[in-house]
Design a protein around this motif. Structure first.
Motif, mmCIF file in Angstrom:
data_model
loop_
_atom_site.group_PDB
_atom_site.id
_atom_site.type_symbol
_atom_site.label_atom_id
_atom_site.label_comp_id
_atom_site.label_asym_id
_atom_site.label_seq_id
_atom_site.Cartn_x
_atom_site.Cartn_y
_atom_site.Cartn_z
ATOM 1 N N LEU A 113 0.837 -1.196 0.000
ATOM 2 C CA LEU A 113 0.000 0.000 0.000
ATOM 3 C C LEU A 113 0.874 1.248 0.000
ATOM 4 C CD1 LEU A 113 -2.695 -1.071 2.624
ATOM 5 C CD2 LEU A 113 -2.920 -1.093 0.131
ATOM 6 N N PRO A 114 0.416 2.318 -0.659
ATOM 7 C CA PRO A 114 1.202 3.557 -0.643
ATOM 8 C C PRO A 114 1.209 4.189 0.738
ATOM 9 C CG PRO A 114 -0.928 3.912 -1.697
ATOM 10 C CD PRO A 114 -0.816 2.431 -1.461
ATOM 11 N N GLY A 115 2.222 5.007 0.996
ATOM 12 C CA GLY A 115 2.270 5.748 2.254
ATOM 13 C C GLY A 115 3.509 5.493 3.085
ATOM 14 N N THR A 116 4.240 4.403 2.806
ATOM 15 C CA THR A 116 5.456 4.108 3.556
ATOM 16 C C THR A 116 6.634 4.012 2.603
ATOM 17 O OG1 THR A 116 4.221 2.863 5.232
ATOM 18 C CG2 THR A 116 6.601 2.531 5.155
ATOM 19 N N ASP A 117 7.647 4.849 2.820
ATOM 20 C CA ASP A 117 8.885 4.784 2.056
ATOM 21 C C ASP A 117 9.911 4.030 2.888
ATOM 22 O OD1 ASP A 117 7.894 6.316 -0.082
ATOM 23 O OD2 ASP A 117 8.328 8.173 0.991
ATOM 24 N N PHE A 118 10.312 2.857 2.416
ATOM 25 C CA PHE A 118 11.234 2.019 3.171
ATOM 26 C C PHE A 118 12.683 2.362 2.843
ATOM 27 C CE2 PHE A 118 7.384 -0.601 3.222
ATOM 28 C CZ PHE A 118 7.310 -0.897 4.578
ATOM 29 N N ALA A 119 13.529 2.321 3.871
ATOM 30 C CA ALA A 119 14.957 2.595 3.697
ATOM 31 C C ALA A 119 15.589 1.473 2.889
ATOM 32 C CB ALA A 119 15.628 2.730 5.065
ATOM 33 N N GLU A 120 16.323 1.843 1.818
ATOM 34 C CA GLU A 120 16.964 0.855 0.948
ATOM 35 C C GLU A 120 18.369 1.263 0.515
ATOM 36 O OE1 GLU A 120 14.289 0.518 -2.321
ATOM 37 O OE2 GLU A 120 12.855 -0.760 -1.238
ATOM 38 N N GLN A 121 18.739 2.529 0.700
ATOM 39 C CA GLN A 121 19.987 3.049 0.157
ATOM 40 C C GLN A 121 21.150 2.926 1.143
ATOM 41 O OE1 GLN A 121 20.107 4.036 -3.083
ATOM 42 N NE2 GLN A 121 17.954 3.409 -3.136
ATOM 43 N N ARG A 122 22.353 2.757 0.578
ATOM 44 C CA ARG A 122 23.593 2.730 1.362
ATOM 45 C C ARG A 122 24.594 3.678 0.698
ATOM 46 N NH1 ARG A 122 21.339 -2.268 1.451
ATOM 47 N NH2 ARG A 122 21.420 -3.443 3.395
ATOM 48 N N ALA A 123 24.216 4.942 0.567
ATOM 49 C CA ALA A 123 24.963 5.861 -0.296
ATOM 50 C C ALA A 123 25.915 6.790 0.437
ATOM 51 C CB ALA A 123 23.979 6.690 -1.120
ATOM 52 N N MET A 124 26.127 6.614 1.738
ATOM 53 C CA MET A 124 26.925 7.597 2.464
ATOM 54 C C MET A 124 27.533 6.959 3.706
ATOM 55 S SD MET A 124 24.032 9.731 4.557
ATOM 56 C CE MET A 124 25.227 10.162 5.805
ATOM 57 N N ASP A 125 28.455 7.673 4.314
ATOM 58 C CA ASP A 125 28.973 7.326 5.625
ATOM 59 C C ASP A 125 28.692 8.510 6.538
ATOM 60 O OD1 ASP A 125 30.044 4.715 5.414
ATOM 61 O OD2 ASP A 125 31.704 5.504 4.230
ATOM 62 N N ALA A 126 27.697 8.377 7.399
ATOM 63 C CA ALA A 126 27.325 9.469 8.299
ATOM 64 C C ALA A 126 28.439 9.674 9.326
ATOM 65 C CB ALA A 126 26.010 9.148 8.986
ATOM 66 N N PRO A 127 28.950 10.906 9.481
ATOM 67 C CA PRO A 127 30.155 11.120 10.295
ATOM 68 C C PRO A 127 29.934 11.261 11.796
ATOM 69 C CG PRO A 127 29.515 13.169 9.227
ATOM 70 C CD PRO A 127 28.557 12.112 8.738
ATOM 71 N N PHE A 128 28.713 11.613 12.231
ATOM 72 C CA PHE A 128 28.499 11.911 13.658
ATOM 73 C C PHE A 128 27.895 10.693 14.361
ATOM 74 C CE2 PHE A 128 28.408 16.018 11.497
ATOM 75 C CZ PHE A 128 29.357 16.709 12.233
ATOM 76 N N VAL A 129 28.725 9.976 15.113
ATOM 77 C CA VAL A 129 28.276 8.763 15.795
ATOM 78 C C VAL A 129 27.452 9.137 17.021
ATOM 79 C CG1 VAL A 129 29.005 6.672 17.002
ATOM 80 C CG2 VAL A 129 30.257 7.436 14.979
ATOM 81 N N LEU A 130 26.237 8.604 17.094
ATOM 82 C CA LEU A 130 25.355 8.862 18.228
ATOM 83 C C LEU A 130 25.446 7.769 19.287
ATOM 84 C CD1 LEU A 130 22.132 10.121 16.405
ATOM 85 C CD2 LEU A 130 24.057 11.454 17.282
ATOM 86 N N LYS A 131 25.681 6.541 18.840
ATOM 87 C CA LYS A 131 25.762 5.433 19.797
ATOM 88 C C LYS A 131 26.576 4.293 19.222
ATOM 89 C CE LYS A 131 24.732 3.115 23.549
ATOM 90 N NZ LYS A 131 25.296 3.537 24.867
ATOM 91 N N ARG A 132 27.419 3.704 20.074
ATOM 92 C CA ARG A 132 28.130 2.478 19.762
ATOM 93 C C ARG A 132 27.675 1.408 20.747
ATOM 94 N NH1 ARG A 132 32.817 3.951 16.795
ATOM 95 N NH2 ARG A 132 33.309 6.182 17.003
ATOM 96 N N HIS A 133 27.595 0.176 20.272
ATOM 97 C CA HIS A 133 27.252 -0.900 21.206
ATOM 98 C C HIS A 133 27.787 -2.219 20.676
ATOM 99 C CE1 HIS A 133 25.252 -2.644 24.589
ATOM 100 N NE2 HIS A 133 24.664 -3.541 23.830
#
Length: 288
Positions: free
Chosen positions: A30-50
């Protein structure tokens, strides 16, 4: 009554699972939800490691199943590693991983099914869901779907997170999903070492808040001759610049039957009834 019938008649259980899986696939079309599928970047600001241990003592379970779990985790983590959740997108555990089958290399591992500890192909993937959920709690991502185990199967063994702070998953209708309501992009990175499953969640720009998770009101209870475990998980939002707490919220309420002998020295509190708030419903199925 429904649970009893599903457990007593396996054909009914399998038919119900198949129905729920079809319903999930149809809803996702059904329309209305855009699912995450891309791996196009390396986000530089780490918020959490575990990180979490790959091998733990789980009651009397076969140690070989722990090794099998490592194989399953390695396959599944590779499907999620690097995923970017852009503004307005939704992360779905199962849409990224797909059905864990023997044909894809998954092998027998531990899973929780219909209130019991069993084995099944792809077992052990809840450890990956636990890691992702814990990291997501340290971000502004909105948890839109999360399920919990209906019982506490094993005693604590080097557990570093509060009881009940994980997530149960079962392909495909018991999912783990996060929505990104912000104007930033977030990214999960995952990898395995010899001893640990590790991960980070990062942002493409610095986020002004950090998040602290704490357990409150933990206790063991005894009701009608059975032992139970109860707690609450709270989250504090803290301003990174000033260190000031700007808000807090109760995010999880847990109440689960304990299926192991309580450690020596723990005496459960006898109760007649327990008030439980905000505990997510467990749909028919299993959790790895």
């Amino acid at each position: 009554m429904k649970r009893i019938l599903l457990k007593r008649f396996p054909v009914l259980y399998r038919a119900r699972v198949a129905q729920l899986r079809v319903m999930r696939r149809c809803r996702d079309l059904l329309p209305g939800t855009d699912f995450a599928e891309q791996r196009a970047m390396d986000a530089p600001f780490v918020l959490k490691r575990h990180q979490s241990l790959l091998r733990r003592r789980l009651g009397s379970s076969d140690p070989r199943l722990q090794e099998n779990k490592v194989t399953n985790l390695r396959l599944a983590a590779a499907r999620v590693d690097g995923i970017c959740i852009r503004p307005g997108e939704t992360f779905s555990f199962w849409r990224l991983i797909g059905r864990p089958t023997a044909g894809k290399g998954y092998i027998e591992g531990l899973l929780l099914s219909q209130g019991e500890v069993k084995t099944g192909v792809g077992g052990g993937l809840c450890q990956l869901a636990n890691l992702l959920y814990w990291m997501a709690l340290h971000t502004p991502l909105t948890v839109t779907e999360r399920h919990h185990h209906s019982f506490d199967p094993f005693p604590d063994d080097r557990r570093t997170l509060p009881f009940g702070s994980g997530a149960s998953v079962f392909y495909n209708y018991i999912d783990l999903r996060f929505h990104n309501p912000t104007d930033r992009t977030f990214q999960f990175r995952l990898w395995l070492t010899d001893r640990h499953l590790k991960g980070t969640v990062s942002c493409d720009r610095e986020w002004p808040l950090c998040y602290h998770i704490e357990e409150r009101n933990h206790r063991f209870l005894r009701q009608n001759g059975r032992n139970y475990r109860q707690n609450e998980i709270w989250r504090k939002r803290v301003d990174r610049g000033t260190g000031r707490v700007v808000g807090e919220e109760r995010i999880i309420g847990n109440y689960a039957e304990v299926r192991y002998e309580l450690p020596e020295g723990i005496v459960p509190e006898e109760v007649e009834s327990v008030e439980v708030r905000e505990v997510s419903a467990k749909l028919p199925g299993s959790g790895s």
